[in-house]
Design an enzyme around this catalytic site. Sequence first.
Site, PDB file in Angstrom:
ATOM      1  N   SER A  79     112.440  89.201  61.699  1.00  0.00           N
ATOM      2  CA  SER A  79     111.081  89.698  61.742  1.00  0.00           C
ATOM      3  C   SER A  79     110.115  88.516  61.731  1.00  0.00           C
ATOM      4  CB  SER A  79     110.819  90.655  60.568  1.00  0.00           C
ATOM      5  OG  SER A  79     109.658  91.424  60.803  1.00  0.00           O
ATOM      6  N   GLU A 123     120.055  89.498  62.667  1.00  0.00           N
ATOM      7  CA  GLU A 123     119.210  90.679  62.467  1.00  0.00           C
ATOM      8  C   GLU A 123     120.087  91.921  62.428  1.00  0.00           C
ATOM      9  OE1 GLU A 123     116.855  93.731  62.064  1.00  0.00           O
ATOM     10  OE2 GLU A 123     116.119  91.672  61.781  1.00  0.00           O
ATOM     11  N   HIS A 145      84.761  81.157  83.270  1.00  0.00           N
ATOM     12  CA  HIS A 145      85.833  80.609  84.108  1.00  0.00           C
ATOM     13  C   HIS A 145      85.897  79.094  83.884  1.00  0.00           C
ATOM     14  CE1 HIS A 145      88.349  79.955  87.661  1.00  0.00           C
ATOM     15  NE2 HIS A 145      87.566  78.899  87.906  1.00  0.00           N
ATOM     16  N   ASP A 205      98.238  92.269  48.541  1.00  0.00           N
ATOM     17  CA  ASP A 205      99.586  92.713  48.904  1.00  0.00           C
ATOM     18  C   ASP A 205     100.186  93.716  47.928  1.00  0.00           C
ATOM     19  OD1 ASP A 205      99.144  90.814  50.803  1.00  0.00           O
ATOM     20  OD2 ASP A 205     100.914  89.604  50.371  1.00  0.00           O
TER      21      ASP A 205
END
Length: 460
Positions: A178, A199, A441, A308
């Site tokens: 991952s 994996e 551009h 988290d």
Amino acid sequence: MEIQTFDSIIIGSGQAGNPLAFFLAAKGQNVALIEKGKLGGTCVNTGCTPTKTYVASARRAWEVNQASELGISTEKSLAVSLKKIWKKKEKIISSSRNGIQDGIESKDNITLFKGVGKFTGPREVAVGNHRLKAEKIYINVGARPRIIPGFEEVRFFTNESILDLKEVPQHLIIIGGSYIGLEFAQIFRRFGSKVTVCEKGPRIIHREDDDHSEMIQQILEAEGIQFELNANCLSGKNWGDSQVEVQMDCGGKERRIRGSHLLLATGRKPNTESLGLELAGVHQDEHGFISVDDFLKTNKEGIHALGDCNGKGAFTHTAYHDFEIIKDHISGNKKKKVSDRILNYALYVDPPFARAGINKSEAFRSSKKYLHAEMLMKDINRAKEKGETRGKMEVLVEKSTGLIAGAMVCGTGADELIGIFLTAMYGKINYEILMNSVQTHPTVSELIPTLLQSLQPLDV
């Protein structure tokens, strides 16, 4: 023992905790900031800052090796000094930590407590011999690497400890295909290591669309990284004094791989076990994440969870947005909330892979109708001029509203390019406005209008 009373207690000095401490202090609050480790949390110490420093060094190594394709020859062979890279990383980290430390010391109304914070009640927290009390408590304890069974007695590294290596591994075996595992795979391959990624699933980065997983794997395989898919890694063991052996079941066939170093990149878990949340009556889910509502409130009045540890996002930008939600609420606006966030992140392999909103798999599962377009980087002049033609751009538009619902960019500058789509999504801008815009551009972004001109119904 005497209890010290504060207006607010913050447990953890991560990307939500630190700015919150400074914000509350600026409003005149008396703040207790608790940190058991190093100031700055994951991002500063073991996450974004150090790993992206390594990514930059690995990029330079790749550029040297690719220089001949752009007509540049080098007389000397490539030499990588991991010790110098490590020193550079440490210097950057120290600068960030020192800045946080100086900021705390400059505020008379922020008191730093070093140690593990643990609830002794709904309004009280113990830190060593200190007992603290406040009406508002904010939890920002982050997450740590998850160690899978069967490897407890093996010489292994995590995404944190591998950053202390001073010598390049001869053969790095990585368990986990991952985001973390793939970034380190390319870093060390470019540093000169042989790299094998194991994996357990049938493809890497399984949360992405099938073709996106295949695209990233092909990019990494072209650099010499080897993959073992459908690898149910059963166990590992030390082999001799310096090697490790991974024993796995690949599609029913047992295999053994030996290498000099082993990295476990098998996910992360919240640092909530030591908090004593049961003593505060704070609810958690089955994975240990603290349950919060749209405004980051727990089930207990006055206690919030940010970053988290609340399971609402595993990124620095979501952690910082958690702080913004709390700030907005305290300031009286009360408009920002978790559910307003649009999923976005980047995988920092090279070229980077960036996403915003939904992907094709999610669109197929939806009852809504979508338009879809994609463009290969090899068809974009700016990418060809730079000699970086790997990857593609992709966009999804909700047919009934004309709003961009999702985008993916894999290619040169993808981590910055995704911001164009993300801005349009937050602004709820009809895709035709972006399609009719005039971009600079020569750039990759000038092809975004052309990409949108090629929209077609997304077929199942």
